[in-house]
Scaffold this motif. Sequence first.
Motif, PDB file in Angstrom:
ATOM      1  N   ASN A  57     -10.252  -4.844   0.502  1.00 36.39           N
ATOM      2  CA  ASN A  57      -9.378  -4.573  -0.637  1.00 36.39           C
ATOM      3  C   ASN A  57      -8.170  -5.493  -0.493  1.00 36.39           C
ATOM      4  OD1 ASN A  57      -7.677  -3.575  -2.582  1.00 36.39           O
ATOM      5  ND2 ASN A  57      -7.197  -1.669  -1.492  1.00 36.39           N
TER       6      ASN A  57
ATOM      7  N   LYS B 195      -5.784  -5.960  -2.504  1.00 32.87           N
ATOM      8  CA  LYS B 195      -4.581  -5.467  -3.185  1.00 32.87           C
ATOM      9  C   LYS B 195      -3.937  -6.601  -3.994  1.00 32.87           C
ATOM     10  CE  LYS B 195      -4.092  -2.239   0.578  1.00 32.87           C
ATOM     11  NZ  LYS B 195      -3.271  -1.230   1.203  1.00 32.87           N
TER      12      LYS B 195
ATOM     13  N   HIS C 224      -7.848   4.587  -5.637  1.00 34.76           N
ATOM     14  CA  HIS C 224      -7.155   4.247  -4.389  1.00 34.76           C
ATOM     15  C   HIS C 224      -5.845   5.034  -4.312  1.00 34.76           C
ATOM     16  CE1 HIS C 224      -4.978   1.917  -1.375  1.00 34.76           C
ATOM     17  NE2 HIS C 224      -6.165   1.486  -0.971  1.00 34.76           N
TER      18      HIS C 224
ATOM     19  N   GLU D 176      -9.865   7.646   3.034  1.00 36.32           N
ATOM     20  CA  GLU D 176      -8.702   6.881   3.471  1.00 36.32           C
ATOM     21  C   GLU D 176      -7.507   7.818   3.626  1.00 36.32           C
ATOM     22  OE1 GLU D 176      -9.153   2.471   2.385  1.00 36.32           O
ATOM     23  OE2 GLU D 176      -8.159   3.465   0.721  1.00 36.32           O
TER      24      GLU D 176
ATOM     25  N   ILE E 150      -2.978   4.169   5.967  1.00 35.71           N
ATOM     26  CA  ILE E 150      -3.141   2.944   5.185  1.00 35.71           C
ATOM     27  C   ILE E 150      -1.935   2.028   5.365  1.00 35.71           C
ATOM     28  CG2 ILE E 150      -3.391   1.965   2.879  1.00 35.71           C
ATOM     29  CD1 ILE E 150      -4.886   4.459   2.053  1.00 35.71           C
ATOM     30  N   GLY E 151      -2.187   0.851   5.902  1.00 36.60           N
ATOM     31  CA  GLY E 151      -1.140  -0.159   6.057  1.00 36.60           C
ATOM     32  C   GLY E 151      -0.063   0.222   7.061  1.00 36.60           C
TER      33      GLY E 151
ATOM     34  N   GLY F  48      -8.186   2.702   6.566  1.00 34.82           N
ATOM     35  CA  GLY F  48      -6.877   3.046   7.127  1.00 34.82           C
ATOM     36  C   GLY F  48      -6.692   2.285   8.420  1.00 34.82           C
ATOM     37  N   SER F  49      -6.083   1.079   8.297  1.00 35.45           N
ATOM     38  CA  SER F  49      -5.815   0.239   9.471  1.00 35.45           C
ATOM     39  C   SER F  49      -7.064  -0.050  10.312  1.00 35.45           C
ATOM     40  CB  SER F  49      -4.699   0.864  10.322  1.00 35.45           C
ATOM     41  OG  SER F  49      -3.507   0.972   9.557  1.00 35.45           O
TER      42      SER F  49
ATOM     43  N   GLY G  81      -7.827  -3.191   4.123  1.00 33.32           N
ATOM     44  CA  GLY G  81      -6.777  -3.951   3.453  1.00 33.32           C
ATOM     45  C   GLY G  81      -6.370  -5.146   4.300  1.00 33.32           C
ATOM     46  N   GLY G  82      -5.330  -4.960   5.127  1.00 35.81           N
ATOM     47  CA  GLY G  82      -4.725  -6.051   5.900  1.00 35.81           C
ATOM     48  C   GLY G  82      -5.716  -6.957   6.618  1.00 35.81           C
TER      49      GLY G  82
HETATM   50  C1  PEP Z   1      -6.763  -0.122   1.960  1.00 33.05           C
HETATM   51  O1  PEP Z   1      -6.244  -1.018   1.335  1.00 33.05           O
HETATM   52  O2  PEP Z   1      -7.544   0.627   1.370  1.00 33.05           O
HETATM   53  C2  PEP Z   1      -6.477  -0.001   3.388  1.00 33.05           C
HETATM   54  C3  PEP Z   1      -7.138   0.869   4.089  1.00 33.05           C
HETATM   55  O3  PEP Z   1      -5.501  -0.832   3.913  1.00 33.05           O
HETATM   56  P1  PEP Z   1      -5.256  -1.176   5.484  1.00 33.05           P
HETATM   57  O4  PEP Z   1      -6.579  -1.553   6.058  1.00 33.05           O
HETATM   58  O5  PEP Z   1      -4.288  -2.305   5.466  1.00 33.05           O
HETATM   59  O6  PEP Z   1      -4.707   0.065   6.121  1.00 33.05           O
END
Ligand code: PEP
Length: 251
Positions: A10, A12, A96, A168, A173-174, A212-213, A234-235
């Motif tokens: 994702n 974003k 999300h 999530e 998350i992040g 989630g990370s 995400g990241g």
């Molecule tokens: C997300 O964007 O759904 C997410 C889980 O982000 P991250 O992996 O950065 O926590």
Amino acid sequence: MARKPLMAGNWKMNKTIPEAVAMVKELKGKIADVKDVDVLICPTFTAIAALANEAKGSNINIGAQDIFWEAKGAFTGEIAPNMLVDAGCTYVIIGHSERRQYFGETNETVNKKVKAALANGLIPVVCVGETLKEREDDVTFKVIESQIREGLKDLSKEDAAKIVIAYEPVWAIGTGKTATPDQAQEVHAFARKVYGEMYGDACQQVRILYGGSVKPDNVKELMKKEDIDGGLVGGASLKADSFEALVKFNN
Ligand code: PEP
């Protein structure tokens, strides 16, 4: 039943079109031999068509980060399901936590979007998850159950088996805080049980991702868990090297 893992990025609100294309170009070479994992990248709307073109013939699927449920008309700023298909999407993230938190997404709008996506042949990746306060108040299961029962209600059994659920926890998350594999597994098993009460056997086919990370150094332990079928990331999906490591979690 063996479920094929799905590793989904994702992105974003990150990357211009040239940046997005450059990363997919790099990634597709790195993961060309991967057959046992489905791969998905969800860029911003503006980069979808260019990425779908770049990913053509590769094992990378392209998805959107949101969708609107109406087919066309006076809905300024929204994107219709057939427009996503037209641009080259095969998946779409729905509900999300950032959309729930900042843009008023509810279980009801999630349900409309899920049905519209399915009606247009898109695979919804439907996000559920509790906030830190909800976890501390001990209502995690209650929140997850209502997000699933309300957000995913009234689907055909066939569609119910096709969709993807992403658990999530909002607090992970992040933030760099990952749920432990045991914490995640507990919620995944619960989500699958609730889904089974709604749709019977489809609960054995539905893929439930953890998000989630997720990072290269924790993905292996998470993926060992019986009910974790992949990641929504995400990241760590923003760089070709780290996303490659996630896709190749098995190596
Ligand atoms: C997300 O964007 O759904 C997410 C889980 O982000 P991250 O992996 O950065 O926590």
